[in-house]
Design a protein around this motif. Structure first.
Motif, PDB file in Angstrom:
ATOM      1  N   ASP A   1     -20.180 -10.141  -4.807  1.00 13.80           N
ATOM      2  CA  ASP A   1     -19.063  -9.783  -5.682  1.00 13.80           C
ATOM      3  C   ASP A   1     -17.912 -10.783  -5.520  1.00 13.80           C
ATOM      4  O   ASP A   1     -17.322 -11.223  -6.510  1.00 13.80           O
ATOM      5  CB  ASP A   1     -18.574  -8.362  -5.384  1.00 13.80           C
ATOM      6  CG  ASP A   1     -19.566  -7.295  -5.775  1.00 13.80           C
ATOM      7  OD1 ASP A   1     -20.277  -7.463  -6.792  1.00 13.80           O
ATOM      8  OD2 ASP A   1     -19.636  -6.270  -5.068  1.00 13.80           O
TER       9      ASP A   1
ATOM     10  N   THR B   1     -20.936  -0.872  -4.180  1.00 18.01           N
ATOM     11  CA  THR B   1     -21.499   0.420  -3.819  1.00 18.01           C
ATOM     12  C   THR B   1     -20.333   1.330  -3.429  1.00 18.01           C
ATOM     13  O   THR B   1     -19.188   0.886  -3.378  1.00 18.01           O
ATOM     14  CB  THR B   1     -22.481   0.280  -2.636  1.00 18.01           C
ATOM     15  OG1 THR B   1     -21.792  -0.301  -1.532  1.00 18.01           O
ATOM     16  CG2 THR B   1     -23.663  -0.587  -3.009  1.00 18.01           C
TER      17      THR B   1
ATOM     18  N   GLY C   1     -18.839  -5.331 -16.069  1.00 18.18           N
ATOM     19  CA  GLY C   1     -20.194  -5.486 -15.565  1.00 18.18           C
ATOM     20  C   GLY C   1     -20.450  -6.695 -14.685  1.00 18.18           C
ATOM     21  O   GLY C   1     -21.605  -6.984 -14.351  1.00 18.18           O
TER      22      GLY C   1
ATOM     23  N   TYR D   1     -17.315  -3.756  -1.747  1.00 14.66           N
ATOM     24  CA  TYR D   1     -17.668  -4.995  -2.430  1.00 14.66           C
ATOM     25  C   TYR D   1     -18.451  -5.909  -1.494  1.00 14.66           C
ATOM     26  O   TYR D   1     -18.179  -5.994  -0.306  1.00 14.66           O
ATOM     27  CB  TYR D   1     -16.409  -5.708  -2.924  1.00 14.66           C
ATOM     28  CG  TYR D   1     -15.675  -4.924  -3.981  1.00 14.66           C
ATOM     29  CD1 TYR D   1     -16.010  -5.046  -5.321  1.00 14.66           C
ATOM     30  CD2 TYR D   1     -14.649  -4.054  -3.642  1.00 14.66           C
ATOM     31  CE1 TYR D   1     -15.353  -4.323  -6.298  1.00 14.66           C
ATOM     32  CE2 TYR D   1     -13.979  -3.325  -4.612  1.00 14.66           C
ATOM     33  CZ  TYR D   1     -14.338  -3.464  -5.933  1.00 14.66           C
ATOM     34  OH  TYR D   1     -13.685  -2.742  -6.896  1.00 14.66           O
TER      35      TYR D   1
ATOM     36  N   LEU E   1     -19.254  -7.066 -11.545  1.00 17.66           N
ATOM     37  CA  LEU E   1     -19.325  -6.641 -10.146  1.00 17.66           C
ATOM     38  C   LEU E   1     -20.082  -5.329 -10.038  1.00 17.66           C
ATOM     39  O   LEU E   1     -20.005  -4.493 -10.936  1.00 17.66           O
ATOM     40  CB  LEU E   1     -17.912  -6.447  -9.574  1.00 17.66           C
ATOM     41  CG  LEU E   1     -16.919  -7.588  -9.779  1.00 17.66           C
ATOM     42  CD1 LEU E   1     -15.557  -7.188  -9.252  1.00 17.66           C
ATOM     43  CD2 LEU E   1     -17.414  -8.855  -9.101  1.00 17.66           C
ATOM     44  N   THR E   2     -20.776  -5.159  -8.926  1.00 12.19           N
ATOM     45  CA  THR E   2     -21.532  -3.930  -8.715  1.00 12.19           C
ATOM     46  C   THR E   2     -21.315  -3.403  -7.292  1.00 12.19           C
ATOM     47  O   THR E   2     -22.230  -3.433  -6.470  1.00 12.19           O
ATOM     48  CB  THR E   2     -23.036  -4.170  -8.953  1.00 12.19           C
ATOM     49  OG1 THR E   2     -23.453  -5.259  -8.105  1.00 12.19           O
ATOM     50  CG2 THR E   2     -23.330  -4.493 -10.396  1.00 12.19           C
TER      51      THR E   2
ATOM     52  N   ARG F   1     -14.815   1.908  -2.949  1.00  6.31           N
ATOM     53  CA  ARG F   1     -15.766   0.889  -3.383  1.00  6.31           C
ATOM     54  C   ARG F   1     -16.004  -0.067  -2.213  1.00  6.31           C
ATOM     55  O   ARG F   1     -15.077  -0.438  -1.505  1.00  6.31           O
ATOM     56  CB  ARG F   1     -15.205   0.110  -4.570  1.00  6.31           C
ATOM     57  CG  ARG F   1     -15.099   0.900  -5.843  1.00  6.31           C
ATOM     58  CD  ARG F   1     -14.301   0.082  -6.866  1.00  6.31           C
ATOM     59  NE  ARG F   1     -14.244   0.713  -8.149  1.00  6.31           N
ATOM     60  CZ  ARG F   1     -13.307   1.579  -8.537  1.00  6.31           C
ATOM     61  NH1 ARG F   1     -12.346   1.926  -7.705  1.00  6.31           N
ATOM     62  NH2 ARG F   1     -13.334   2.098  -9.743  1.00  6.31           N
TER      63      ARG F   1
ATOM     64  N   THR G   1     -18.844 -14.028  -7.179  1.00  7.73           N
ATOM     65  CA  THR G   1     -18.740 -13.877  -8.635  1.00  7.73           C
ATOM     66  C   THR G   1     -17.294 -14.013  -9.088  1.00  7.73           C
ATOM     67  O   THR G   1     -16.999 -14.720 -10.059  1.00  7.73           O
ATOM     68  CB  THR G   1     -19.312 -12.517  -9.076  1.00  7.73           C
ATOM     69  OG1 THR G   1     -20.704 -12.489  -8.761  1.00  7.73           O
ATOM     70  CG2 THR G   1     -19.118 -12.281 -10.561  1.00  7.73           C
TER      71      THR G   1
ATOM     72  N   GLU H   1     -15.059  -5.495 -12.945  1.00  4.81           N
ATOM     73  CA  GLU H   1     -16.067  -4.489 -12.600  1.00  4.81           C
ATOM     74  C   GLU H   1     -16.463  -3.691 -13.841  1.00  4.81           C
ATOM     75  O   GLU H   1     -17.638  -3.479 -14.115  1.00  4.81           O
ATOM     76  CB  GLU H   1     -15.527  -3.554 -11.525  1.00  4.81           C
ATOM     77  CG  GLU H   1     -16.510  -2.504 -11.093  1.00  4.81           C
ATOM     78  CD  GLU H   1     -15.948  -1.552 -10.061  1.00  4.81           C
ATOM     79  OE1 GLU H   1     -16.540  -0.465  -9.908  1.00  4.81           O
ATOM     80  OE2 GLU H   1     -14.928  -1.855  -9.432  1.00  4.81           O
ATOM     81  N   LYS H   2     -15.459  -3.276 -14.614  1.00  5.06           N
ATOM     82  CA  LYS H   2     -15.722  -2.523 -15.846  1.00  5.06           C
ATOM     83  C   LYS H   2     -16.550  -3.340 -16.835  1.00  5.06           C
ATOM     84  O   LYS H   2     -17.398  -2.793 -17.559  1.00  5.06           O
ATOM     85  CB  LYS H   2     -14.386  -2.117 -16.487  1.00  5.06           C
ATOM     86  CG  LYS H   2     -14.527  -1.209 -17.692  1.00  5.06           C
ATOM     87  CD  LYS H   2     -13.187  -0.896 -18.294  1.00  5.06           C
ATOM     88  CE  LYS H   2     -13.111  -1.681 -19.563  1.00  5.06           C
ATOM     89  NZ  LYS H   2     -11.914  -1.728 -20.294  1.00  5.06           N
TER      90      LYS H   2
END
Length: 73
Positions: A42, A29, A24, A38, A26-27, A36, A45, A21-22
């Protein structure tokens, strides 16, 4: 889905998921409670990353593939 669900479905630990995630990949909400959330994207990915890592690709190579695919879209 929350991170516990994601861990169970992809087989990666929480620290690894947060690392991706850090970086980039995963995004998620945020839910009202701050957790979080997912998505299926995600999870997909993470499963792709896991496969590519098993095939011997370095994270830099995976990022290059991601960036190339993103540019084509």
């Amino acid at each position: 889905m929350i991170i516990n669900d994601l861990e169970a479905k992809c087989g990666l630990d929480r620290a690894t998921i947060r690392y991706y995630e850090k970086e980039g990949f995963l995004t998620p909400t945020r839910r009202e409670n701050g957790y979080r959330d997912y998505s299926q994207d995600d999870l997909d990915t993470l499963l792709r990353i896991k496969l590519l890592r098993r095939l011997g690709l370095r994270l830099e190579e995976i990022k290059a593939i991601r960036d190339a695919v993103t540019c084509e879209l």
